[in-house]
Design a protein around this motif. Structure first.
Motif, PDB file in Angstrom:
ATOM      1  N   GLU A 239      13.878  48.403 -17.350  1.00 57.47           N
ATOM      2  CA  GLU A 239      13.536  47.015 -17.647  1.00 57.47           C
ATOM      3  C   GLU A 239      14.676  46.273 -18.344  1.00 57.47           C
ATOM      4  N   ALA A 243      16.339  42.947 -16.915  1.00 55.22           N
ATOM      5  CA  ALA A 243      16.290  41.728 -17.726  1.00 55.22           C
ATOM      6  C   ALA A 243      17.672  41.104 -17.851  1.00 55.22           C
ATOM      7  N   TYR A 246      18.587  39.450 -14.430  1.00 56.01           N
ATOM      8  CA  TYR A 246      17.839  38.242 -14.116  1.00 56.01           C
ATOM      9  C   TYR A 246      17.732  37.287 -15.303  1.00 56.01           C
ATOM     10  N   ALA A 247      18.614  37.410 -16.268  1.00 59.64           N
ATOM     11  CA  ALA A 247      18.605  36.495 -17.401  1.00 59.64           C
ATOM     12  C   ALA A 247      18.672  35.057 -16.890  1.00 59.64           C
ATOM     13  N   HIS A 249      16.657  33.800 -14.991  1.00 57.49           N
ATOM     14  CA  HIS A 249      15.972  33.776 -13.693  1.00 57.49           C
ATOM     15  C   HIS A 249      14.741  34.674 -13.764  1.00 57.49           C
ATOM     16  N   GLU A 250      14.090  34.707 -14.950  1.00 59.06           N
ATOM     17  CA  GLU A 250      12.986  35.635 -15.164  1.00 59.06           C
ATOM     18  C   GLU A 250      11.846  35.419 -14.179  1.00 59.06           C
ATOM     19  N   ASP A 251      11.673  34.180 -13.712  1.00 60.06           N
ATOM     20  CA  ASP A 251      10.581  33.915 -12.782  1.00 60.06           C
ATOM     21  C   ASP A 251      10.757  34.690 -11.482  1.00 60.06           C
ATOM     22  N   LEU A 253      12.119  37.615 -11.236  1.00 56.71           N
ATOM     23  CA  LEU A 253      11.839  39.019 -11.518  1.00 56.71           C
ATOM     24  C   LEU A 253      10.345  39.268 -11.626  1.00 56.71           C
ATOM     25  N   ARG A 254       9.613  38.321 -12.208  1.00 52.83           N
ATOM     26  CA  ARG A 254       8.186  38.515 -12.436  1.00 52.83           C
ATOM     27  C   ARG A 254       7.366  38.405 -11.159  1.00 52.83           C
TER      28      ARG A 254
END
Length: 275
Positions: A239, A243, A246-247, A249-251, A253-254
């Motif tokens: 994780e 993280a 995709y810093a 750009h978290e959306d 990743l989720r």
């Protein structure tokens, strides 16, 4: 086929000088290896595949297929070299009025003569082969359907089925699951990786579905801002690593990106009442 990219820089042909989208990328795949490339939108994943397919010439660095630099070859030899590759774009270029059987058999074209290729437009030359390829993606019943009657996800799977008929030793697949629901995604990636494994084909795929990439590929490459952020066995991608990749750009990743629209549905009828 062995694939090597060494200190590769590349930019889009229309980009201004100095605006590279890839910056010093090093990547090597052994024959028969399967690798997934993940990363946020705009990371350079599609440009990486185009460079690996000898479709986009690097501005610096070298690309090698079995230690042969394609850009040193005579144009005719370069064409033959490209025939040993299969590049599948995210949205396969399928003529809308074409039959699915003809679209799938286009994968055979690098191995066919001009006359056989033309003949297949009118009388498909390998119907059983096309049907078997489609069956692996649960599309055998669409063999003689018209492409424009397919949904977006079905068209994407037709593009993947084409790979199974190509005389290629290297598959370069761009976002193969972008138009598929989770169930179809698992079925399609299982079919794709299974077919590559059976034939000893080298597979490099870009993916937004991180969970699917981790489940189906032994090796994961993280790409961010045109640079390799990490190159690790799937079991070592945790994780914290994701993280960082995709810093901001978290959306992405989720949750997976929204699938492109499928074939438009007919508008609902308008009910009129007479008084």
């Amino acid at each position: 086929m062995k694939l090597e990219l060494r200190a590769v820089h590349a930019r889009h042909p229309a980009a201004p000088r100095g605006s590279d989208v890839l910056h010093g990328v090093d990547l090597a795949l052994a024959p028969g290896e399967q690798v997934a490339v993940i990363g946020p939108s705009g990371a350079g994943k599609t440009s990486l595949l185009q460079t690996a397919a000898a479709a986009l010439r690097p501005t610096r660095g070298t690309v090698g297929f079995d230690s042969v630099n394609p850009w040193t070859l005579h144009p005719r030899a370069l064409k033959r070299q490209r025939g040993a590759l299969f590049l599948a774009p995210q949205a396969p270029p399928l003529p809308p009025r074409q039959r699915v059987v003809t679209a799938v058999l286009a994968g055979r074209l690098p191995a066919w003569s001009l006359w056989r290729s033309l003949a297949s437009l009118f009388h498909p030359q390998d119907i059983p082969g096309a049907q078997q390829a489609l069956a692996r993606f649960d599309l055998a019943d669409k063999l003689f359907a018209r492409v424009d009657r397919l949904s977006g996800g079905e068209r994407q799977r037709v593009g993947l089925a084409r790979a199974l008929l190509a005389p290629a030793r290297l598959w370069l697949i761009d976002e193969p699951l972008s138009a598929l629901d989770p169930t179809r995604s698992r079925q399609a990636i299982t079919a794709l990786t299974g077919a590559a494994r059976e034939r000893g084909i080298t597979l490099l795929a870009t993916m937004h579905q991180v969970d699917v990439a981790l489940a189906h590929f032994d090796r994961i490459v993280g790409l961010r801002d045109g640079r390799v952020a990490f190159d690790l066995p799937a079991g070592q991608v945790d994780e914290t690593t994701l993280a960082a990749l995709y810093a901001q750009h978290e959306d992405e990743l989720r949750q997976p990106p929204a699938a492109p629209p499928s074939t438009p549905e007919a508008p609902a009828p308008v009910l009129m009442q007479c008084r």
